[in-house]
Design a protein around this motif. Structure first.
Motif, PDB file in Angstrom:
ATOM      1  N   LYS A   1       7.763 -17.357  21.238  1.00 29.54           N
ATOM      2  CA  LYS A   1       6.841 -17.882  20.248  1.00 29.54           C
ATOM      3  C   LYS A   1       6.214 -16.749  19.445  1.00 29.54           C
ATOM      4  CE  LYS A   1       5.337 -22.405  21.787  1.00 29.54           C
ATOM      5  NZ  LYS A   1       4.149 -23.264  22.071  1.00 29.54           N
ATOM      6  N   LEU A   2       6.084 -16.958  18.155  1.00 28.67           N
ATOM      7  CA  LEU A   2       5.504 -15.918  17.304  1.00 28.67           C
ATOM      8  C   LEU A   2       3.998 -15.790  17.522  1.00 28.67           C
ATOM      9  CD1 LEU A   2       7.368 -16.672  13.932  1.00 28.67           C
ATOM     10  CD2 LEU A   2       7.851 -14.831  15.546  1.00 28.67           C
ATOM     11  N   GLY A   3       3.321 -16.912  17.692  1.00 27.18           N
ATOM     12  CA  GLY A   3       1.873 -16.882  17.877  1.00 27.18           C
ATOM     13  C   GLY A   3       1.084 -16.845  16.588  1.00 27.18           C
ATOM     14  N   PHE A   4       1.773 -16.909  15.454  1.00 22.17           N
ATOM     15  CA  PHE A   4       1.093 -16.921  14.159  1.00 22.17           C
ATOM     16  C   PHE A   4       1.944 -17.701  13.161  1.00 22.17           C
ATOM     17  CE2 PHE A   4       3.926 -13.295  14.071  1.00 22.17           C
ATOM     18  CZ  PHE A   4       4.507 -13.374  12.823  1.00 22.17           C
ATOM     19  N   VAL A   5       1.329 -18.071  12.047  1.00 25.54           N
ATOM     20  CA  VAL A   5       2.037 -18.761  10.985  1.00 25.54           C
ATOM     21  C   VAL A   5       1.719 -18.069   9.668  1.00 25.54           C
ATOM     22  CG1 VAL A   5       0.158 -20.422  10.665  1.00 25.54           C
ATOM     23  CG2 VAL A   5       2.446 -21.014   9.894  1.00 25.54           C
ATOM     24  N   SER A   6       2.712 -17.925   8.809  1.00 26.89           N
ATOM     25  CA  SER A   6       2.545 -17.274   7.500  1.00 26.89           C
ATOM     26  C   SER A   6       2.277 -18.345   6.443  1.00 26.89           C
ATOM     27  CB  SER A   6       3.790 -16.472   7.130  1.00 26.89           C
ATOM     28  OG  SER A   6       4.084 -15.494   8.116  1.00 26.89           O
ATOM     29  N   ILE A   7       1.152 -18.202   5.749  1.00 31.84           N
ATOM     30  CA  ILE A   7       0.753 -19.163   4.718  1.00 31.84           C
ATOM     31  C   ILE A   7       0.632 -18.447   3.377  1.00 31.84           C
ATOM     32  CG2 ILE A   7      -1.021 -20.783   3.944  1.00 31.84           C
ATOM     33  CD1 ILE A   7       0.409 -21.758   6.394  1.00 31.84           C
ATOM     34  N   ILE A   8       1.306 -18.975   2.377  1.00 33.04           N
ATOM     35  CA  ILE A   8       1.181 -18.476   1.001  1.00 33.04           C
ATOM     36  C   ILE A   8       0.646 -19.630   0.159  1.00 33.04           C
ATOM     37  CG2 ILE A   8       2.367 -17.477  -0.985  1.00 33.04           C
ATOM     38  CD1 ILE A   8       4.455 -16.367   0.915  1.00 33.04           C
ATOM     39  N   ARG A   9      -0.418 -19.390  -0.589  1.00 35.36           N
ATOM     40  CA  ARG A   9      -1.072 -20.430  -1.373  1.00 35.36           C
ATOM     41  C   ARG A   9      -1.700 -19.824  -2.613  1.00 35.36           C
ATOM     42  NH1 ARG A   9      -5.648 -21.395   3.336  1.00 35.36           N
ATOM     43  NH2 ARG A   9      -6.637 -19.333   3.185  1.00 35.36           N
ATOM     44  N   PRO A  10      -2.150 -20.640  -3.561  1.00 34.06           N
ATOM     45  CA  PRO A  10      -2.810 -20.087  -4.753  1.00 34.06           C
ATOM     46  C   PRO A  10      -4.068 -19.318  -4.364  1.00 34.06           C
ATOM     47  CG  PRO A  10      -2.223 -22.387  -5.092  1.00 34.06           C
ATOM     48  CD  PRO A  10      -1.977 -22.103  -3.655  1.00 34.06           C
ATOM     49  N   CYS A  11      -4.300 -18.180  -4.987  1.00 36.79           N
ATOM     50  CA  CYS A  11      -5.489 -17.384  -4.660  1.00 36.79           C
ATOM     51  C   CYS A  11      -6.731 -18.011  -5.299  1.00 36.79           C
ATOM     52  CB  CYS A  11      -5.318 -15.931  -5.125  1.00 36.79           C
ATOM     53  SG  CYS A  11      -5.314 -15.707  -6.914  1.00 36.79           S
TER      54      CYS A  11
END
Length: 592
Positions: A370-380
């Motif tokens: 398991k990575l233990g994290f999630v990558s989120i890209i969203r409008p700044c």
């Protein structure tokens, strides 16, 4: 006005056609564009292939052939005088629109003679800022000549440019850069050097740039002339000539290409300094991945899991930039981490996106763990704030507009912004912006009906449509676009070794139809037409102006159904409109 300039203006503004001796075989209306496009593209394809093989002698010979070609000159003039969005902006010559016979004369005048006119400086505001950016507008002759030179130089350099360079290149966009960042961080948190080059266009060393281009003497002299041409500033209505000793004026046709050439080599330089290493250290296997440099124009990021590597990369990049007269902007250069908080902030902003990772128990897996994290890209946040302000200002200054006209002004703003962010995790953001937009419109409606009350305002401007009981609409054909209605779909990054000059037009036309910023109607028509213009039969290329045309015009009873729509080049649409109008002449067209 000097006598020479006045005489030049009078010659170009003369209404009497002077085609005798220009080119007896052709007139502008009768030029076989399909044949000319094929001739030019074949030459560009051969230049690209020769550059891939590093056959410098053949590249130079083909470039000379292209710049002397009558077909290439005609296409360069058409691009500047008919296709470009800035065609109605004049340089110091005051010329911004040409008649057909004047375009033919301009074609005959195009020659790499090592001369150039000064550019006209215009100050434009930076989005969301009070400071302004200088824009240099060349004369129409220099713009056409730059377009011709770019047609010869770009195929050569597209074979040389690095895989992770995305700005100002055909077939590449900001979404490709964001997707490259996601692919670099999705399995491991990394430190980030987020940097910006200070006054990139204004500080490039001319001598180093010309040496780097390393082209044949005639082209080198012409590029030097453009770089040294100087600017004429009309600030406060005072004409002032300013000599330029460094930089490339923003606004020229060839300026973005020259800037990309100047910054070429950064990625390879960093990879050579920190390559991939796999060795034994203190009895254990030590693996170090290479540093990733991803650049979009003068903005770039460097990613690596080791803080020491990122810190050294900043020093090496500063040394590399100093060799071409550039430096980093301190206030926009910072080191952060995608997951851990550094100096009170985690993650970073790039091209209007916020890139950040969050700890979570439910995450993806890598090699069974398991990575233990999630990558989120969203409008700044800054982009959201600016967008909401633009919508608010449009509503505020449209207080006297009818509902139909207000919707017509808001829809392009909403659709353009949502299409840009439709490839990342934007659903929650879209929902919040919709709520903000509703509150702004509610205040607009209440102000218009302060005496009648809220119920009157609600019943007049909001109606029931489907499941949504509050839809801001005037009628079925005039409805406000909703941010949340845009489906979020991940963008597919362009293949690093691909180029529009490699000959695979099917790949590029399909990508154009699937690009997130392509409006739905255009994407549908591209798919129906298999990437070809129904007017000239040519494939749509990157940077082409695409316009929607009614096969049967509206004034002849045509409708807006897909069966009555076709996608045309800008210049093909001009011809079609002229034919449709007949004796009424050509009307002004609006670019999609």
């Amino acid at each position: 006005m000097p006598k020479a300039e006045l005489k030049f203006r009078l010659e170009w503004e003369n209404d009497i056609p002077k085609l005798a001796g220009v080119h007896p075989a052709y007139e502008w209306q009768n030029i076989p564009w399909k044949k000319f496009e094929r001739i030019v593209y074949k030459l560009q394809k051969r230049i690209h292939q020769a550059s891939c093989r590093e056959d410098v002698k053949l590249v130079r010979r083909l470039q000379k052939t292209l710049t002397r070609s009558f077909a290439a000159k005609c296409i360069a003039v058409r691009k500047v005088t008919q296709d470009n969005r800035g065609k109605n902006t004049a340089g110091i010559d005051g010329i911004k629109s040409l008649k057909p016979h004047q375009r033919m004369r301009l074609v005959e005048d195009l020659k790499l003679n090592g001369k150039s006119n000064p550019v006209r400086r215009v100050w434009i505001p930076k989005p969301g800022k009070t400071e302004k950016r200088p824009l240099g507008i060349p004369t129409i002759h220099d713009r056409a000549l730059q377009a011709l030179a770019k047609m010869a130089l770009e195929p050569e350099w597209e074979a040389k440019f690095e895989d992770n360079s995305y700005g100002f290149r055909p077939g590449r966009s900001a979404h490709d850069a964001i997707e490259a960042i996601f692919l670099a961080i999705r399995y491991k948190p990394k430190y980030v050097l987020d940097a910006d080059i200070a006054k990139c266009f204004d500080k490039i060393n001319h001598q180093k740039l010309v040496e780097k281009i390393n082209t044949y003497p005639t082209m080198s002299r012409q590029i030097k002339a453009w770089l040294k041409s100087g600017v004429v500033d009309f600030t406060n209505r005072v004409k002032e000539f300013i000599e330029i000793g460094e930089g490339t004026p923003q606004g020229g046709v060839i300026s973005p290409l020259l800037a990309n050439i100047a910054l070429h080599g950064m990625e390879e330089f960093i990879k050579n300094k920190f390559p991939k290493i796999s060795t034994w250290k203190n009895g254990e296997r030590y693996n170090r991945n290479p540093a990733h440099l991803i650049r979009y124009a003068d903005d770039f990021v460097i990613l690596h899991e080791d803080l020491e590597v990122v810190t050294k990369c900043q020093q090496y990049i500063e040394e590399w930039l100093s060799t071409i007269g550039l430096e980093l902007k301190p206030e926009k250069t910072r080191i952060s981490h995608t997951l851990t908080t550094i100096n009170g902030k985690a993650g970073f902003n790039f091209l209007g996106f916020e890139i950040r990772q969050f700890n979570t128990k439910s995450s993806g897996r890598c090699k069974g763990k398991k990575l233990g994290f999630v990558s989120i890209i969203r409008p700044c946040k800054e982009s959201i704030k600016i967008h909401c302000k633009i919508i608010g200002d449009t509503i505020k200054y449209g207080k006297n507009l009818s509902q139909e006209k207000l919707i017509d002004q808001l829809n392009p703003i909403i659709r353009g912004w949502t299409n840009y962010y439709a490839t990342v995790s934007s659903s929650l953001t879209f929902n919040r912006v919709d709520w903000t937009t509703f509150n702004q419109l509610w205040a607009w409606a209440k102000r218009r009906h302060a005496k009648q009350g809220r119920k009157v305002a609600k019943d007049k401007y909001w109606k029931t449509k489907g499941k949504n009981r509050w839809t801001f609409m005037a009628n079925e054909d005039n409805t406000l676009a909703q941010h949340i209605d845009v489906k979020v779909k991940r963008h597919t990054k362009v293949q690093g070794n691909r180029s529009p000059y490699d000959g695979d037009w099917l790949y590029w036309s399909v990508r154009k139809g699937k690009h997130p910023t392509t409006p739905k109607r255009i994407a549908t028509l591209l798919q129906r037409q298999k990437g070809k213009c129904t007017g000239c039969g040519q494939y749509f290329k990157d940077r082409d102006v695409l316009e929607i045309d009614h096969i049967i015009p509206k004034f002849k009873g045509g409708n807006n159904s897909y069966n009555n729509l076709q996608l045309l080049h800008g210049h093909c649409h001009d011809t079609k409109t002229t034919e449709d109008r007949g004796d009424f002449g050509q009307v002004h067209r609006g670019a999609v």
